[in-house]
Design a protein around this motif. Structure first.
Motif, PDB file in Angstrom:
ATOM      1  N   ARG A 135      78.678  -2.129 -20.224  1.00 14.38           N
ATOM      2  CA  ARG A 135      77.895  -1.709 -19.004  1.00 14.38           C
ATOM      3  C   ARG A 135      77.174  -2.880 -18.387  1.00 14.38           C
ATOM      4  O   ARG A 135      77.115  -4.140 -18.970  1.00 14.38           O
ATOM      5  N   LYS A 136      77.090  -3.027 -16.954  1.00 14.24           N
ATOM      6  CA  LYS A 136      76.406  -4.221 -16.566  1.00 14.24           C
ATOM      7  C   LYS A 136      75.246  -4.555 -16.775  1.00 14.24           C
ATOM      8  O   LYS A 136      74.426  -3.473 -16.917  1.00 14.24           O
ATOM      9  N   SER A 137      74.896  -5.743 -16.835  1.00 16.88           N
ATOM     10  CA  SER A 137      73.461  -6.071 -17.125  1.00 16.88           C
ATOM     11  C   SER A 137      72.375  -6.076 -16.108  1.00 16.88           C
ATOM     12  O   SER A 137      73.031  -6.167 -14.657  1.00 16.88           O
ATOM     13  N   GLU A 138      71.357  -5.824 -16.562  1.00 13.48           N
ATOM     14  CA  GLU A 138      70.444  -5.156 -15.397  1.00 13.48           C
ATOM     15  C   GLU A 138      69.304  -6.283 -15.340  1.00 13.48           C
ATOM     16  O   GLU A 138      68.455  -6.588 -16.371  1.00 13.48           O
ATOM     17  N   GLY A 139      69.346  -7.054 -14.493  1.00 12.85           N
ATOM     18  CA  GLY A 139      68.050  -8.127 -14.315  1.00 12.85           C
ATOM     19  C   GLY A 139      68.350  -9.443 -14.935  1.00 12.85           C
ATOM     20  O   GLY A 139      69.550  -9.764 -15.345  1.00 12.85           O
ATOM     21  N   LYS A 140      67.368 -10.135 -15.078  1.00 11.95           N
ATOM     22  CA  LYS A 140      67.526 -11.372 -15.695  1.00 11.95           C
ATOM     23  C   LYS A 140      67.703 -11.395 -17.257  1.00 11.95           C
ATOM     24  O   LYS A 140      67.144 -10.413 -17.806  1.00 11.95           O
ATOM     25  N   LEU A 141      68.509 -11.988 -17.994  1.00 17.14           N
ATOM     26  CA  LEU A 141      68.681 -12.158 -19.436  1.00 17.14           C
ATOM     27  C   LEU A 141      67.553 -12.980 -19.973  1.00 17.14           C
ATOM     28  O   LEU A 141      66.994 -13.826 -19.518  1.00 17.14           O
ATOM     29  N   PRO A 142      66.981 -12.405 -21.224  1.00 15.91           N
ATOM     30  CA  PRO A 142      66.100 -13.029 -21.915  1.00 15.91           C
ATOM     31  C   PRO A 142      66.511 -14.572 -22.344  1.00 15.91           C
ATOM     32  O   PRO A 142      67.409 -14.890 -22.363  1.00 15.91           O
ATOM     33  N   ASP A 143      65.417 -15.426 -22.445  1.00 11.09           N
ATOM     34  CA  ASP A 143      65.631 -16.681 -22.790  1.00 11.09           C
ATOM     35  C   ASP A 143      65.964 -16.916 -24.303  1.00 11.09           C
ATOM     36  O   ASP A 143      66.620 -17.926 -24.556  1.00 11.09           O
ATOM     37  N   ASP A 144      65.260 -16.146 -24.958  1.00  9.28           N
ATOM     38  CA  ASP A 144      65.535 -16.320 -26.438  1.00  9.28           C
ATOM     39  C   ASP A 144      67.073 -15.976 -26.624  1.00  9.28           C
ATOM     40  O   ASP A 144      67.340 -14.851 -26.631  1.00  9.28           O
ATOM     41  N   PRO A 145      67.758 -16.862 -27.703  1.00 11.15           N
ATOM     42  CA  PRO A 145      69.080 -16.622 -27.656  1.00 11.15           C
ATOM     43  C   PRO A 145      69.208 -15.347 -28.580  1.00 11.15           C
ATOM     44  O   PRO A 145      70.186 -14.333 -28.337  1.00 11.15           O
ATOM     45  N   VAL A 146      68.411 -14.938 -29.561  1.00 10.67           N
ATOM     46  CA  VAL A 146      68.576 -13.888 -30.373  1.00 10.67           C
ATOM     47  C   VAL A 146      68.374 -12.621 -29.590  1.00 10.67           C
ATOM     48  O   VAL A 146      69.194 -11.785 -29.582  1.00 10.67           O
ATOM     49  N   ALA A 147      67.341 -12.815 -28.785  1.00  8.13           N
ATOM     50  CA  ALA A 147      66.996 -11.315 -27.861  1.00  8.13           C
ATOM     51  C   ALA A 147      68.237 -11.195 -26.963  1.00  8.13           C
ATOM     52  O   ALA A 147      68.698 -10.254 -26.646  1.00  8.13           O
ATOM     53  N   ARG A 148      68.875 -12.231 -26.473  1.00  8.97           N
ATOM     54  CA  ARG A 148      69.822 -12.220 -25.611  1.00  8.97           C
ATOM     55  C   ARG A 148      71.147 -11.484 -26.043  1.00  8.97           C
ATOM     56  O   ARG A 148      71.729 -10.590 -25.482  1.00  8.97           O
TER      57      ARG A 148
END
Length: 138
Positions: free
Chosen positions: A113-126
């Motif tokens: 699916r397409k990403s919605e909004g800004k990606l998290p800065d934390d690499p694990v969360a991203r």
């Protein structure tokens, strides 16, 4: 030569049979084939060695005789002991036979699916977020 198997001795630079120990080796093979455990067969034959050493005696092909070692055990006795050893190992689950294993085929078709909004800065969360966008087509 660093090691002379139990049942042999070196005399005048030649490996010869130690009659007493060779008799114990023969007795050990017979007792093991008759159903005794390695340790008990060794004890009753008069061989004071560890369980693992007794196993090495049982597997040592030099006892059949070759260019260096005179024969102590005949081939029939040696083969029978090996057969008994393998049967016991199998019965006790000590021989791992690999069952026919077929891994499931990998999922080759998926969509993301397409990403919605800004990606998290934390690499694990991203990574967690991006992996959550994958959907299987199976």
């Amino acid at each position: 030569m660093a090691y002379v198997p139990y049942g042999y001795t070196v005399k005048d630079g030649v490996i010869t049979v130690d009659e007493k120990a060779a008799g114990q080796v023969k007795d050990f093979f017979e007792k093991y084939i008759s159903g005794l455990s390695l340790a008990v067969a060794g004890e009753q034959a008069g061989i004071q060695k560890t369980h693992s050493s007794m196993g090495l005696i049982l597997k040592n092909i030099n006892y059949l005789g070759n260019d260096v070692y005179p024969a102590i055990i005949d081939k029939e006795t040696f083969d029978k002991a090996e057969e008994v050893r393998n049967k016991r190992a199998k019965d006790l689950g000590r021989i791992a036979e690999l069952a026919a294993f077929s891994a499931p085929p990998p999922i080759e078709r998926f969509k993301m699916r397409k990403s919605e909004g800004k990606l998290p800065d934390d690499p694990v969360a991203r990574a967690e977020y991006l992996y959550s966008l994958i959907e299987s087509e199976v």
